[in-house]
Write a protein that holds these residues in place. Structure first.
Motif, PDB file in Angstrom:
ATOM      1  N   GLY A  64      -4.577   0.489  -4.533  1.00  0.00           N
ATOM      2  CA  GLY A  64      -4.556   1.919  -4.277  1.00  0.00           C
ATOM      3  C   GLY A  64      -5.528   2.692  -5.135  1.00  0.00           C
ATOM      4  O   GLY A  64      -6.474   2.139  -5.719  1.00  0.00           O
ATOM      5  N   THR A  65      -5.293   3.985  -5.189  1.00  0.00           N
ATOM      6  CA  THR A  65      -6.148   4.922  -5.899  1.00  0.00           C
ATOM      7  C   THR A  65      -5.392   5.504  -7.090  1.00  0.00           C
ATOM      8  O   THR A  65      -4.184   5.336  -7.226  1.00  0.00           O
ATOM      9  CB  THR A  65      -6.580   6.076  -4.979  1.00  0.00           C
ATOM     10  OG1 THR A  65      -5.403   6.778  -4.546  1.00  0.00           O
ATOM     11  CG2 THR A  65      -7.320   5.550  -3.752  1.00  0.00           C
ATOM     12  N   MET A  70     -10.377   1.643  -0.598  1.00  0.00           N
ATOM     13  CA  MET A  70      -9.503   0.642   0.017  1.00  0.00           C
ATOM     14  C   MET A  70     -10.317  -0.443   0.702  1.00  0.00           C
ATOM     15  O   MET A  70      -9.954  -1.622   0.661  1.00  0.00           O
ATOM     16  CB  MET A  70      -8.537   1.304   0.991  1.00  0.00           C
ATOM     17  CG  MET A  70      -7.591   2.317   0.342  1.00  0.00           C
ATOM     18  SD  MET A  70      -6.720   1.706  -1.121  1.00  0.00           S
ATOM     19  CE  MET A  70      -5.694   0.422  -0.409  1.00  0.00           C
ATOM     20  N   SER A 126     -10.169   7.488  -7.798  1.00  0.00           N
ATOM     21  CA  SER A 126     -10.702   8.253  -6.668  1.00  0.00           C
ATOM     22  C   SER A 126     -11.271   9.592  -7.113  1.00  0.00           C
ATOM     23  O   SER A 126     -12.214  10.113  -6.506  1.00  0.00           O
ATOM     24  CB  SER A 126      -9.611   8.488  -5.618  1.00  0.00           C
ATOM     25  OG  SER A 126      -8.488   9.129  -6.190  1.00  0.00           O
ATOM     26  N   ILE A 178       0.860  -1.178   0.000  1.00  0.00           N
ATOM     27  CA  ILE A 178       0.000   0.000   0.000  1.00  0.00           C
ATOM     28  C   ILE A 178       0.896   1.227   0.000  1.00  0.00           C
ATOM     29  O   ILE A 178       1.836   1.316   0.793  1.00  0.00           O
ATOM     30  CB  ILE A 178      -0.921   0.034   1.232  1.00  0.00           C
ATOM     31  CG1 ILE A 178      -1.652  -1.308   1.405  1.00  0.00           C
ATOM     32  CG2 ILE A 178      -1.903   1.193   1.145  1.00  0.00           C
ATOM     33  CD1 ILE A 178      -2.609  -1.657   0.302  1.00  0.00           C
ATOM     34  N   GLU A 185      -4.264   5.854   1.972  1.00  0.00           N
ATOM     35  CA  GLU A 185      -4.664   4.484   1.658  1.00  0.00           C
ATOM     36  C   GLU A 185      -4.321   3.541   2.810  1.00  0.00           C
ATOM     37  O   GLU A 185      -5.132   2.704   3.198  1.00  0.00           O
ATOM     38  CB  GLU A 185      -3.964   4.045   0.367  1.00  0.00           C
ATOM     39  CG  GLU A 185      -4.378   4.865  -0.846  1.00  0.00           C
ATOM     40  CD  GLU A 185      -3.436   4.731  -2.022  1.00  0.00           C
ATOM     41  OE1 GLU A 185      -3.728   5.318  -3.071  1.00  0.00           O
ATOM     42  OE2 GLU A 185      -2.389   4.058  -1.886  1.00  0.00           O
ATOM     43  N   ALA A 222     -10.866   7.567  -0.859  1.00  0.00           N
ATOM     44  CA  ALA A 222      -9.807   6.582  -0.649  1.00  0.00           C
ATOM     45  C   ALA A 222     -10.211   5.568   0.417  1.00  0.00           C
ATOM     46  O   ALA A 222      -9.925   4.365   0.287  1.00  0.00           O
ATOM     47  CB  ALA A 222      -8.502   7.281  -0.258  1.00  0.00           C
TER      48      ALA A 222
END
Length: 224
Positions: free
Chosen positions: A75-76, A208, A183, A7, A12, A204
């Motif tokens: 993740g984003t 997640m 996101s 990550i 996040e 986020a």
């Protein structure tokens, strides 16, 4: 299968930790880590930190220390307005670095750091909707004026880390799965989360949670 879940951004990581309230947090040179069971999978979760430098260093460190059979980056990302929608999950198959500036010649360095990910070991159909595509990475939020160029290279979204992770994984010939959910959207007139970080933080957290919830099914689709 020995699997590391990597990550990147602090927002996040801060969204992931509360999902495992009983985990024992330890510290590595690049950030926190803990072990947890998700579904039928025993996993090591690691926070690498944001940006290409931390990502490359952490990726090489984890490969050297743990020799994982698979590394998964969740993740984003910022999606290109008109090409993706907020919430779309991108299964990254290519990465591209766009913040290299070379003025002394034509060395094509940005393409040197571009990577293609072999995903032939991921069984289809995928367990959840995901769009295979290219993510462009830089140590920068996405400048709107860069979008036309990045579209011309094939990118549909941008982040800070994917290209570094992919490049190091390829150098080590180790499998990497990158799942990034959009996101926020960025267009040539600006980004919806720019000057409004709470939009990113709130989204986020949900992203997640969703990705962790989907993770066991994605891992069940791995054929290594």
């Amino acid at each position: 299968m020995k699997t590391v879940i990597l990550i990147s951004a602090s927002a996040e990581w801060n969204a992931v930790k509360p999902l495992f309230p009983h985990a024992t947090i330890r510290h590595l040179p690049y950030g926190e880590c803990f072990n947890a069971v998700v579904g039928n999978h025993s996993l090591r979760f690691v926070h690498s930190g944001w940006g290409k430098i931390a990502s490359a260093g952490a990726m090489q460190y984890l490969i050297g220390r743990y020799a994982p059979d698979l590394t998964v980056n969740l993740g984003t990302c910022g999606g290109f307005e008109g090409m993706v929608d907020q919430g779309d999950v991108i299964l990254v198959e290519k990465t591209y670095v766009y913040d290299i500036v070379e003025l002394m010649g034509d060395l094509d360095i940005d393409h040197y750091y571009a990577s293609s990910l072999d995903l032939s070991w991921l069984a289809e159909p995928y367990p959840y909707p995901a769009r295979r595509g290219m993510i462009a990475s830089a140590d920068s939020d996405l400048p709107p004026e860069k979008i036309p160029f990045l579209k011309s290279q094939g990118a549909i979204a941008a982040d800070w880390e994917s290209a570094a992770l992919a490049w190091v994984a390829k150098k080590n010939n180790t499998p990497l799965l990158i799942l990034r959910a959009v996101s926020d959207l960025v267009g040539e007139q600006g980004g919806e989360a720019y000057d409004n970080i709470e939009i990113f933080n709130q989204r986020a957290k949900k992203i997640m949670g969703d990705l962790i919830g989907q993770l066991p099914d994605w891992l069940d689709a791995v054929r290594l």
